[in-house]
Design an enzyme around this catalytic site. Structure first.
Site, PDB file in Angstrom:
ATOM      1  N   ASP A   1     -13.208  -5.894   1.132  1.00 53.92           N
ATOM      2  CA  ASP A   1     -11.266  -6.706   1.100  1.00 53.92           C
ATOM      3  C   ASP A   1     -10.814  -6.614   0.044  1.00 53.92           C
ATOM      4  OD1 ASP A   1      -9.534  -7.453   1.600  1.00 53.92           O
ATOM      5  OD2 ASP A   1      -9.297  -9.240   3.181  1.00 53.92           O
ATOM      6  N   LYS A  46       4.114  -1.522  -7.261  1.00 55.52           N
ATOM      7  CA  LYS A  46       3.739  -0.364  -7.723  1.00 55.52           C
ATOM      8  C   LYS A  46       3.921  -0.559  -9.569  1.00 55.52           C
ATOM      9  CE  LYS A  46       2.185   0.793  -4.373  1.00 55.52           C
ATOM     10  NZ  LYS A  46       0.365   1.731  -3.861  1.00 55.52           N
ATOM     11  N   THR A  85       0.639   9.155   6.071  1.00 50.61           N
ATOM     12  CA  THR A  85      -0.861   8.691   6.364  1.00 50.61           C
ATOM     13  C   THR A  85      -0.302   7.158   7.874  1.00 50.61           C
ATOM     14  OG1 THR A  85       0.482   6.643   4.545  1.00 50.61           O
ATOM     15  CG2 THR A  85      -1.001   8.409   3.788  1.00 50.61           C
ATOM     16  N   TYR A 140       6.387  -5.191  -2.161  1.00 53.22           N
ATOM     17  CA  TYR A 140       5.125  -4.384  -2.988  1.00 53.22           C
ATOM     18  C   TYR A 140       6.132  -3.224  -3.844  1.00 53.22           C
ATOM     19  CZ  TYR A 140       4.246   1.010  -1.261  1.00 53.22           C
ATOM     20  OH  TYR A 140       3.577   1.777  -1.158  1.00 53.22           O
ATOM     21  N   ASN A 159      -6.529   3.215  -4.598  1.00 53.13           N
ATOM     22  CA  ASN A 159      -5.754   3.467  -3.839  1.00 53.13           C
ATOM     23  C   ASN A 159      -5.494   2.559  -3.024  1.00 53.13           C
ATOM     24  OD1 ASN A 159      -4.283   5.703  -2.145  1.00 53.13           O
ATOM     25  ND2 ASN A 159      -6.111   5.272  -1.256  1.00 53.13           N
TER      26      ASN A 159
END
Length: 279
Positions: free
Chosen positions: A68, A162, A193, A158, A93
């Site tokens: 994890d 990024k 995905t 998020y 990734n």
């Protein structure tokens, strides 16, 4: 000219988030180039199945590590699991997403997202990059997102993580090239995905976001092809145009406001909180 990956980077690649989506496709395409693989994710049964398939069909060696990466001890777990292996290519990734109003999100989960997207990739790059510098060769691919180019309301944590990956990877592209280490950042838009499918199932209306869906194969191919050439790469012509418009033609504030209005329509919003009861 297509790189001979084994002579350029060494025999082993480590891919995080390899149980599905972009990570799994990286495993497939790197195996096709003859790279042995260390596949990392939380779901060991999926990793083991992918590893066995690639052993059988591509004739490579494959090792799996269930970890994890949102936990601080993940880097040591991977370093221990790969002792004795020449990891010449790191593909960072692994990721997840949190959408919705920031104040309605669990801050503990948010901290885990920062660990997963920013802290762990930094620590992995430092550990494996140090070994690559000793050997005088290597490569690192970070997977960011086009929302990393600017503030994105309702994807605040998020998009911020990024952005970190994008800036971090582009910085290392310059720093590490003197050590014969290639670094590039893959910056995809909406990709088919499990992550995007789960978001759609939770009510996110992607039709409100003016970006095309891309399949994982061309997205991953763009990242591999850019390694050793570009500091970052955006797969897809429309994705490139959208980024150009929001980075060059719109003022930063206007771009943030435009995305905010789009995502208010695309993402299910909780009911407004009422006033506190009067005394």
């Amino acid at each position: 000219m297509q790189w001979d990956f084994q002579s350029r980077y060494g025999p082993w690649a480590l891919v995080t988030g390899a149980s599905s989506g972009i990570g799994k496709e990286f495993a497939v395409q790197l195996a096709e180039r003859g790279m042995n693989l260390v596949l990392v994710a939380r779901r060991k049964s999926l990793l083991d199945a992918i590893a066995q398939l690639l052993r059988d069909t591509k004739g490579i060696q494959a090792k799996t590590v269930d970890a994890d990466l949102s936990l601080p001890e993940a880097t040591k777990r991977l370093s221990d699991a790969t002792k004795g292996l020449e990891i010449g290519l790191l593909v960072s990734n692994a990721g997840t997403e949190m959408h919705g109003p920031f104040l309605d999100q669990d801050p503990v989960l948010g901290a885990g997202l920062v660990q997963l997207h920013a802290v762990t990739p930094m620590r992995l790059a430092h550990y494996y990059g140090g070994l690559m510098r000793q050997r005088g060769r290597g490569g690192i691919i970070f997977v960011s997102s086009i929302v990393g180019f600017g503030g994105t309301p309702y994807l605040a944590t998020y998009s911020a993580t990024k952005a970190y990956l994008l800036n971090f990877g582009e910085s290392l592209h310059y720093e590490l090239k003197k050590h014969n280490i290639d670094v590039t950042v893959l910056v995809p838009g909406i990709t088919r995905t499990a992550l995007t499918e789960n978001a759609a199932q939770s009510g996110v209306d992607f039709s409100r976001i003016p970006l095309p869906w891309m399949d994982v194969a061309p997205v991953v191919a763009a990242g591999i092809d850019a390694l050793g050439k570009d500091s970052s790469v955006i797969p897809g012509t429309i994705n490139k145009l959208v980024v150009l418009v929001f980075r060059r033609l719109l003022a930063r504030k206007r771009g943030v406001n435009t995305f905010g209005r789009m995502l208010e329509k695309a993402i299910p919003m909780p009911r407004p909180h009422g006033r506190l009861p009067a005394d």
